[in-house]
Design a protein around this motif. Structure first.
Motif, PDB file in Angstrom:
ATOM      1  N   MET A 132       0.799  -1.217   0.000  1.00  0.00           N
ATOM      2  CA  MET A 132       0.000   0.000   0.000  1.00  0.00           C
ATOM      3  C   MET A 132       0.837   1.275   0.000  1.00  0.00           C
ATOM      4  O   MET A 132       0.303   2.376  -0.091  1.00  0.00           O
ATOM      5  N   SER A 133       2.147   1.143   0.066  1.00  0.00           N
ATOM      6  CA  SER A 133       3.041   2.272  -0.177  1.00  0.00           C
ATOM      7  C   SER A 133       3.632   2.131  -1.570  1.00  0.00           C
ATOM      8  O   SER A 133       4.215   1.090  -1.887  1.00  0.00           O
ATOM      9  N   GLN A 174       3.625   8.680  -5.631  1.00  0.00           N
ATOM     10  CA  GLN A 174       4.086   9.049  -4.295  1.00  0.00           C
ATOM     11  C   GLN A 174       4.294  10.557  -4.186  1.00  0.00           C
ATOM     12  O   GLN A 174       3.858  11.192  -3.216  1.00  0.00           O
ATOM     13  N   PHE A 198      -3.101   0.626   6.278  1.00  0.00           N
ATOM     14  CA  PHE A 198      -2.468   1.762   5.619  1.00  0.00           C
ATOM     15  C   PHE A 198      -1.233   2.270   6.363  1.00  0.00           C
ATOM     16  O   PHE A 198      -0.813   3.402   6.171  1.00  0.00           O
ATOM     17  N   TYR A 200       1.933   1.593   6.034  1.00  0.00           N
ATOM     18  CA  TYR A 200       3.059   1.941   5.170  1.00  0.00           C
ATOM     19  C   TYR A 200       2.763   3.194   4.358  1.00  0.00           C
ATOM     20  O   TYR A 200       3.627   4.067   4.217  1.00  0.00           O
ATOM     21  N   LEU A 201       1.551   3.301   3.830  1.00  0.00           N
ATOM     22  CA  LEU A 201       1.175   4.508   3.108  1.00  0.00           C
ATOM     23  C   LEU A 201       1.232   5.710   4.036  1.00  0.00           C
ATOM     24  O   LEU A 201       1.751   6.773   3.655  1.00  0.00           O
ATOM     25  N   ASP A 204       4.922   6.722   4.835  1.00  0.00           N
ATOM     26  CA  ASP A 204       5.663   7.293   3.716  1.00  0.00           C
ATOM     27  C   ASP A 204       5.040   8.575   3.182  1.00  0.00           C
ATOM     28  O   ASP A 204       5.673   9.294   2.402  1.00  0.00           O
ATOM     29  N   ALA A 205       3.793   8.863   3.588  1.00  0.00           N
ATOM     30  CA  ALA A 205       3.137  10.096   3.148  1.00  0.00           C
ATOM     31  C   ALA A 205       3.027  11.124   4.266  1.00  0.00           C
ATOM     32  O   ALA A 205       2.471  12.203   4.055  1.00  0.00           O
ATOM     33  N   ILE A 286      -3.942   2.695  -6.204  1.00  0.00           N
ATOM     34  CA  ILE A 286      -3.208   3.597  -5.321  1.00  0.00           C
ATOM     35  C   ILE A 286      -3.555   5.055  -5.630  1.00  0.00           C
ATOM     36  O   ILE A 286      -3.645   5.899  -4.726  1.00  0.00           O
ATOM     37  N   ASP A 289      -7.140   5.594  -4.132  1.00  0.00           N
ATOM     38  CA  ASP A 289      -7.075   5.755  -2.682  1.00  0.00           C
ATOM     39  C   ASP A 289      -6.462   7.092  -2.304  1.00  0.00           C
ATOM     40  O   ASP A 289      -6.944   7.789  -1.390  1.00  0.00           O
ATOM     41  N   ALA A 290      -5.389   7.464  -2.983  1.00  0.00           N
ATOM     42  CA  ALA A 290      -4.729   8.734  -2.659  1.00  0.00           C
ATOM     43  C   ALA A 290      -5.668   9.915  -2.887  1.00  0.00           C
ATOM     44  O   ALA A 290      -5.778  10.813  -2.036  1.00  0.00           O
TER      45      ALA A 290
END
Length: 303
Positions: A132-133, A174, A198, A200-201, A204-205, A286, A289-290
């Motif tokens: 998920m990242s 990303q 989520f 990892y997302l 990293d965000a 991705i 979702d973002a």
């Protein structure tokens, strides 16, 4: 399916596969790679290009955590020359699946920096949702390129080139996510979801993460857990909360009812959609979702 029944079924399929091929079962003209779920299959196809046939054990929309292999899955495994799984304890059913096959298997999450689950019986185990990242998905692609080169050395340069091109697309997603979130106030950079899928997302965000249950099991949506999320949302004035597509959003709707947060929309994690759905590829997933997260936290929402 018990281990003994599984092994017996696999043996029967392998024996059948070694016999005559029926008119509607043509031997594949390229090596077959089998993945455990649709997200891995799509990443693998981007790396493989036209040189390999990539199949998924699970179908679009399937829940991966507690999946039970079918006779059809075993038949797929009998003709696979390579099997890819996520690892990180995601596919609890996978060990027995691999035991009965001759094909080598590769864990595509190898090399990621794991995040441990924080609570409950799963505390201390790695969160399995590393894909998920987008940054982790790039590692997955590199691992696949190496595995494909070993399977099919003739096309190794193509696999490396495809993985590099795919990494660039992932990095763009990303960068877009981070840039969109940078303009939000600190309290709005909080990701509240049903499942802790989520981590990892969020890491990293630059998002703070809060969830009702750590691993996909809706029975863990206890009143105490829901109350903890309500307290977090109130204390941080979180504008929107979310839930995953493969579970009921009823627990999160209770959070919405008891706070000023809106329901920001449904997020996709464990599975792609059908080709005509909203997330037919991993990049679609991705990006979807973002954009859903950013819209929800900025005060909007998806229908």
């Amino acid at each position: 399916m018990s281990h003994r029944r599984f092994a017996a079924a696999l043996a029967a399929v392998v024996i059948a596969a070694s016999g005559c091929t029926s008119a509607d079962e043509v031997e594949p003209d390229r090596p077959v790679v089998l993945t455990t779920f649709t997200v891995l299959a799509d990443i693998a196809r981007n790396v493989a290009g036209d040189h390999l046939i990539v199949e998924s054990i699970t179908k679009p929309g399937a829940e991966i955590h507690g999946y039970e292999p079918t006779p059809g899955d075993i038949k797929k495994a009998a003709r696979a020359e390579l099997i890819l799984d996520n690892g990180l304890n995601l596919e609890a059913w996978f060990a027995r699946f691999v035991e009965g096959t001759d094909a080598p298997h590769v864990v595509v999450s190898e090399g990621i920096d794991p995040i441990d689950i924080a609570g409950d019986a799963y505390a201390g185990l790695p969160n399995p949702h590393a894909w998920m990242s987008p940054l982790n998905a790039a590692i997955y692609a590199d691992n696949m390129a190496v595995a494909f080169a070993e399977l099919d050395p003739e096309h190794a340069p193509d696999y490396r080139t495809n993985a590099a091109a795919y990494r660039e697309e992932l990095q763009q997603v990303q960068n877009e996510l981070v840039a969109a979130l940078e303009g939000l106030p600190a309290n709005q950079r909080a990701l509240v979801t049903c499942e802790g899928a989520f981590s990892y997302l969020a890491r990293d965000a630059g998002l703070t993460e809060k969830y009702i249950w750590p691993v996909n099991a809706e029975q863990q949506a206890t009143p105490r857990r829901v109350a903890s999320v309500i307290e977090f949302v109130d204390a941080n004035d979180v504008p929107a909360v979310f839930c995953e597509s493969t579970v009921s959003d009823a627990p999160m709707q209770r959070v919405v009812e008891d706070t000023d947060a809106a329901f920001g929309g449904v997020l996709f994690v464990d599975s792609l959609s059908e080709a005509d759905g909203p997330v037919p590829t991993y990049l679609d997933l991705i990006r979807y979702d973002a954009s859903t997260i950013v819209a929800g936290l900025a005060g909007g929402h998806r229908p």
